[in-house]
Design a protein around this motif. Structure first.
Motif, short mmCIF file in Angstrom:
data_model
loop_
_atom_site.label_atom_id
_atom_site.label_comp_id
_atom_site.label_asym_id
_atom_site.label_seq_id
_atom_site.Cartn_x
_atom_site.Cartn_y
_atom_site.Cartn_z
N ARG A 49 -0.51 -45.33 15.21
CA ARG A 49 0.62 -45.28 16.14
C ARG A 49 0.12 -45.53 17.55
O ARG A 49 -1.09 -45.47 17.82
CB ARG A 49 1.33 -43.93 16.07
N ASP A 50 1.04 -45.81 18.46
CA ASP A 50 0.65 -46.07 19.84
C ASP A 50 1.29 -45.10 20.82
O ASP A 50 1.31 -45.34 22.02
CB ASP A 50 0.98 -47.51 20.24
N THR A 51 1.81 -43.97 20.31
CA THR A 51 2.41 -42.95 21.16
C THR A 51 1.85 -41.58 20.80
O THR A 51 1.76 -41.23 19.62
CB THR A 51 3.95 -42.93 21.00
N LEU A 52 1.48 -40.82 21.80
CA LEU A 52 0.97 -39.47 21.61
C LEU A 52 1.96 -38.46 22.19
O LEU A 52 2.42 -38.63 23.32
CB LEU A 52 -0.39 -39.28 22.31
N GLU A 53 2.27 -37.42 21.41
CA GLU A 53 3.10 -36.31 21.89
C GLU A 53 2.15 -35.18 22.29
O GLU A 53 1.52 -34.57 21.44
CB GLU A 53 4.05 -35.84 20.80
N ILE A 54 2.07 -34.89 23.57
CA ILE A 54 1.11 -33.89 24.05
C ILE A 54 1.71 -32.49 23.89
O ILE A 54 2.75 -32.18 24.47
CB ILE A 54 0.74 -34.14 25.52
N THR A 55 1.04 -31.66 23.09
CA THR A 55 1.54 -30.31 22.82
C THR A 55 0.60 -29.21 23.30
O THR A 55 0.96 -28.04 23.25
CB THR A 55 1.79 -30.13 21.31
#
Length: 212
Positions: A49-55
């Motif tokens: 994927r090319d999107t990171l969800e920062i948690t």
């Protein structure tokens, strides 16, 4: 503090505890240029994927006064930025890592053997090509791993949810065409938790190869 309360200013509890680095922080998305890894031939680093969800977000203060800012996803991808200032405004060193392996040491001899590996000038790992030590360039002697503590946050205005002691070493290898792949080896232990041996593979990122 008194005037802030009178006029509706933020209280100390509302003050962010972590920096926003190039608009990246907990609760935001990071968009990656997939060519950063797709253009490399034979690299172990891949991403679907090319999107990171920062948690979550980590902060390390190094002895030389610099700061390491780490941004995590739920599946433990890690985007790292290094800056001289605490607010990350001058960050100029960016890397992206993904987990390769995570193991618990069998006994004390296993722990000692892993630490010995962290001191060597090369790293050999099953399923990977050989990596040369990135730190201590040009020095093929044994060198001690870097020791540090990381504070990890899950809320921007909260307190750290854990503190992790780490002994680590960074390695690199050249990958065609004109690219570089990284390997980060760590012995890490959260306060009150178990020691693990972690291997991560990654690559350097240019500022133009990601945005938030």
């Amino acid at each position: 503090m008194i005037f802030g309360s009178l006029f509706g200013g933020n209280s100390r509890e509302d003050t962010p505890a972590v920096a926003v680095v190039r608009d990246i922080t907990i609760g935001r998305q990071v968009r990656l240029d997939a060519l950063a890894w797709r253009r490399l031939s034979g690299a172990a680093f891949t991403l679907d994927r090319d999107t990171l969800e920062i948690t979550a977000q980590g902060l390390i203060r190094l002895d030389d006064g610099s700061h390491v800012h780490r941004f995590y996803t739920d599946d433990e991808l890690m985007l790292q930025a290094v800056s001289q200032s605490a607010d990350g405004s001058d960050a100029d060193d960016f890397t992206l890592f993904r987990p390769w392996s995570s193991t618990y040491p069998v006994d004390r001899s296993d722990t000692a053997a892993f630490r010995d590996r962290l001191s060597r000038p090369t790293w050999d790992e099953a399923g990977l090509a050989r990596f040369d030590r990135f730190w201590y360039p040009g020095d093929d002697r044994t060198q001690p791993p870097v020791e540090l503590w990381e504070s990890v946050y899950e809320e921007r205005t909260g307190r750290p949810v854990r503190h992790i002691k780490q002994a680590c070493m960074l390695y690199a290898r050249e990958v065609p065409p004109e690219g570089q792949e990284l390997l980060l080896a760590l012995a890490m232990q959260p306060e009150g938790g178990d020691l693990t041996h972690e291997i991560m593979v990654g690559l350097p990122l240019l500022p133009a190869e990601f945005s938030a």
